[in-house]
Write a protein that holds these residues in place. Structure first.
Motif, mmCIF file in Angstrom:
data_model
loop_
_atom_site.group_PDB
_atom_site.id
_atom_site.type_symbol
_atom_site.label_atom_id
_atom_site.label_comp_id
_atom_site.label_asym_id
_atom_site.label_seq_id
_atom_site.Cartn_x
_atom_site.Cartn_y
_atom_site.Cartn_z
ATOM 1 N N ALA A 109 0.838 -1.131 0.118
ATOM 2 C CA ALA A 109 -0.016 -0.024 -0.139
ATOM 3 C C ALA A 109 0.817 1.319 0.064
ATOM 4 N N GLY A 110 2.079 0.981 -0.293
ATOM 5 C CA GLY A 110 3.014 2.226 -0.231
ATOM 6 C C GLY A 110 3.396 2.908 0.877
ATOM 7 N N SER A 121 -6.497 1.583 9.809
ATOM 8 C CA SER A 121 -6.224 1.726 8.796
ATOM 9 C C SER A 121 -5.320 0.663 8.074
ATOM 10 N N PHE A 122 -4.139 0.393 9.049
ATOM 11 C CA PHE A 122 -3.207 -0.809 8.680
ATOM 12 C C PHE A 122 -4.259 -2.154 8.365
ATOM 13 N N LEU A 123 -5.245 -2.321 9.088
ATOM 14 C CA LEU A 123 -6.087 -3.642 8.657
ATOM 15 C C LEU A 123 -6.575 -3.443 7.281
ATOM 16 N N LYS A 124 -6.967 -2.280 7.010
ATOM 17 C CA LYS A 124 -7.498 -2.345 5.537
ATOM 18 C C LYS A 124 -6.680 -2.336 4.446
ATOM 19 N N CYS A 125 -5.404 -1.741 4.833
ATOM 20 C CA CYS A 125 -4.323 -1.996 3.835
ATOM 21 C C CYS A 125 -4.071 -3.273 3.796
ATOM 22 N N LEU A 127 -5.858 -6.279 4.372
ATOM 23 C CA LEU A 127 -7.070 -7.163 3.924
ATOM 24 C C LEU A 127 -7.856 -6.539 2.559
ATOM 25 N N VAL A 128 -7.734 -5.388 2.349
ATOM 26 C CA VAL A 128 -8.156 -4.881 0.869
ATOM 27 C C VAL A 128 -7.248 -5.010 -0.107
ATOM 28 N N VAL A 129 -6.031 -4.687 0.092
ATOM 29 C CA VAL A 129 -5.060 -4.692 -1.161
ATOM 30 C C VAL A 129 -3.858 -5.581 -0.817
ATOM 31 N N SER A 130 -4.001 -6.351 0.441
ATOM 32 C CA SER A 130 -3.164 -7.200 0.663
ATOM 33 C C SER A 130 -1.409 -6.625 1.172
ATOM 34 N N ALA A 131 -1.516 -5.607 1.554
ATOM 35 C CA ALA A 131 -0.224 -4.917 1.684
ATOM 36 C C ALA A 131 0.536 -5.740 2.912
ATOM 37 N N ASN A 132 1.760 -6.141 2.363
ATOM 38 C CA ASN A 132 2.600 -7.106 3.137
ATOM 39 C C ASN A 132 3.021 -6.288 4.514
ATOM 40 N N GLU A 133 3.623 -5.055 4.010
ATOM 41 C CA GLU A 133 4.326 -4.181 5.126
ATOM 42 C C GLU A 133 3.225 -4.016 6.494
ATOM 43 N N ALA A 134 1.996 -3.752 6.081
ATOM 44 C CA ALA A 134 0.981 -3.494 7.054
ATOM 45 C C ALA A 134 0.945 -4.466 8.261
ATOM 46 N N CYS A 135 1.261 -5.967 7.463
ATOM 47 C CA CYS A 135 1.312 -7.178 8.328
ATOM 48 C C CYS A 135 2.562 -6.923 9.536
ATOM 49 N N ALA A 207 -11.754 0.995 -0.357
ATOM 50 C CA ALA A 207 -11.370 1.582 1.029
ATOM 51 C C ALA A 207 -10.596 2.878 0.961
ATOM 52 N N GLU A 208 -10.943 3.920 1.800
ATOM 53 C CA GLU A 208 -10.239 5.040 1.835
ATOM 54 C C GLU A 208 -9.586 5.141 2.960
ATOM 55 N N ILE A 209 -8.156 5.567 2.921
ATOM 56 C CA ILE A 209 -7.311 5.735 4.186
ATOM 57 C C ILE A 209 -6.943 7.149 4.267
#
Length: 455
Positions: A109-110, A121-125, A127-135, A207-209
């Protein structure tokens, strides 16, 4: 007379021919549900409310889950929120340790080092676009470090009953020691669905962050083609809700999803599907198309049926120690089952498990046994059977029963034997002493006075 016999024989032959022409289903046989033959390494379809397995293919095989791993990461994060360790609006800052070492071509999610946003917001990043860094950011917030979080993931998997799972990271990037199964993912997803926030986020087409200290507002479009055609056309399924996509070259294309039709909700897991390009050059990502087909098959071939009422009297259980000989038993509650459409409640085999008898007193609602419902070797459920009414005990019968029970106890039997031995020994000793006194005839009684010599 001959004409009459000929006419009778002709009618009999016509009846036989007509009966043999009736389809099997019309004479009581059940038409089996067709196999959907899902094109994937493993697949599973389960009715959410009853836990009934409608379809399974290699559901216990150990396979790579890719980003389906993030369902567990979300579960542990929401669990921490529920326990008060975090809040959804709590601000977290992405550390360099959380972002280092991630594949440059992985889902993102950049998010930048030093960027701050809320847990939600990290959860949305993630689960919605599968952002690895958010994990990894969430992992550090929950457990202090990624390695400690991975330990917690494996502990949670074990707690949920997962037997074919081992996690090596919170995001699902390929690791030979990072694997799970369709069945275990079903268990993990079921646990995550207990948190309403999980499905609310997973079901978002977009989703809007909010803007952060390092980024303007982000609009994230889901990677789930069943929910949105923003990324691809031809997969939308109006009954679908959530859950999570995943894909790597080693794992193939994977998807966990739910779908609701009427009052029924199904959960599906598809692992190791392929991306197939047809002769027309159009690509088919089969994790989506096969999941959609699996849902349609499940809704079309199965239905919820009432198979037992709590008013059904299924048997009488003999009662001892009472003037009443027996008590009726019935199901503790009504039972609804998801069955193939061609299987009716009367087709189910009922296996009663009841005692030979019970002792009074019996109270209404007391569990006395169970009934198992099955069909063609498939056991659907086991239901407790309870007493219909109270049955009072007879005081006299109970007294004699207690007396018998008392004297049947081993310690009492031993005590009685010991007492008997002592009695026998006492009688024997008495008899032996008496024989000694009488050995030389009748005993002589001597005067106590002194008799001197006569003179």
């Amino acid at each position: 007379m001959k004409i009459k016999r000929f006419f009778s024989a002709f009618l009999l032959l016509l009846t036989v021919v007509s009966f043999s022409a009736v389809p099997a289903a019309a004479v009581g046989e059940v038409t089996p549900v067709p196999d959907p033959n899902i094109q994937a390494k493993a697949a599973l379809l389960v009715d959410k409310d009853t836990g009934t397995i409608l379809y399974g293919k290699n559901e216990h095989d150990e396979l790579y889950p890719a980003s389906l791993t993030k369902i567990m990461t979300a579960l542990l994060t929401l669990e921490a929120v529920d326990q008060g360790k975090l809040t959804l609006d709590q601000q977290l800052t992405a550390s360099s340790s959380a972002l280092n070492g991630l594949a440059s071509d992985g889902s993102s999610a950049g998010i930048q080092v030093g960027e701050t946003m809320s847990v939600e917001s990290f959860l949305k990043c993630m689960l919605v676009v599968s952002a690895n860094e958010a994990c990894d950011v969430l992992a550090e917030a929950v457990s202090g470090s990624v390695s400690s979080f991975v330990d917690a993931m494996n502990a949670k998997a074990k707690e949920l009953g997962c037997e074919d799972t081992h996690f090596a990271n919170p995001n699902g990037l390929h690791d030979s020691q990072h694997y799970t199964s369709a069945w275990d993912l079903y268990l993990i997803t079921t646990a995550a669905l207990k948190y309403p926030e999980f499905m609310t986020i997973c079901d978002m087409g977009v989703a809007e962050i909010p803007a952060t200290n390092l980024s303007d507002t982000r609009r994230l479009h889901t990677t789930n083609y069943l929910l949105s055609n923003w990324r691809a056309n031809g997969y939308l399924y109006s009954n679908a809700h959530g859950v999570k996509t995943g894909s790597t070259s080693e794992a193939g294309h994977c998807l966990v999803s739910t779908a609701t039709q009427g009052s029924r909700t199904l959960i599906s897991v598809v692992l190791g599907a392929e991306r197939v390009v047809g002769a027309d050059g159009v690509a088919d990502v089969q994790s989506f198309s096969e999941t959609k087909r699996l849902f349609q098959w499940g809704f079309a071939n199965f239905s919820t049926q009432k198979v037992l009422s709590d008013l059904d009297m299924l048997a009488d259980v003999p009662v001892s120690l009472s003037k009443i000989d027996s008590v009726a038993v019935h199901p503790a509650s009504e039972v609804d089952l998801v069955l193939p459409n061609d299987v009716k409640p009367e087709d189910l085999d009922r296996k009663l498990v009841l005692p030979e008898s019970v002792n009074a007193p019996v109270t209404a609602g007391q569990e006395l046994g169970s009934v198992e419902l099955s069909h063609n070797g498939t056991v659907y459920t086991s239901v407790p059977l309870v007493a219909l009414n109270d049955v009072a005990a007879s005081k006299l019968l109970t007294f004699w029963y207690n007396v018998q029970q008392f004297f049947s106890r081993t310690i009492v039997k031993v005590a009685l034997v010991v007492i008997g031995v002592l009695i026998v020994a006492g009688v024997g000793w008495k008899l032996t002493l008496g024989r000694r006194h009488y050995r030389y005839g009748k005993p002589t009684h001597h005067s106590r006075g002194y008799h001197g010599r006569r003179r």
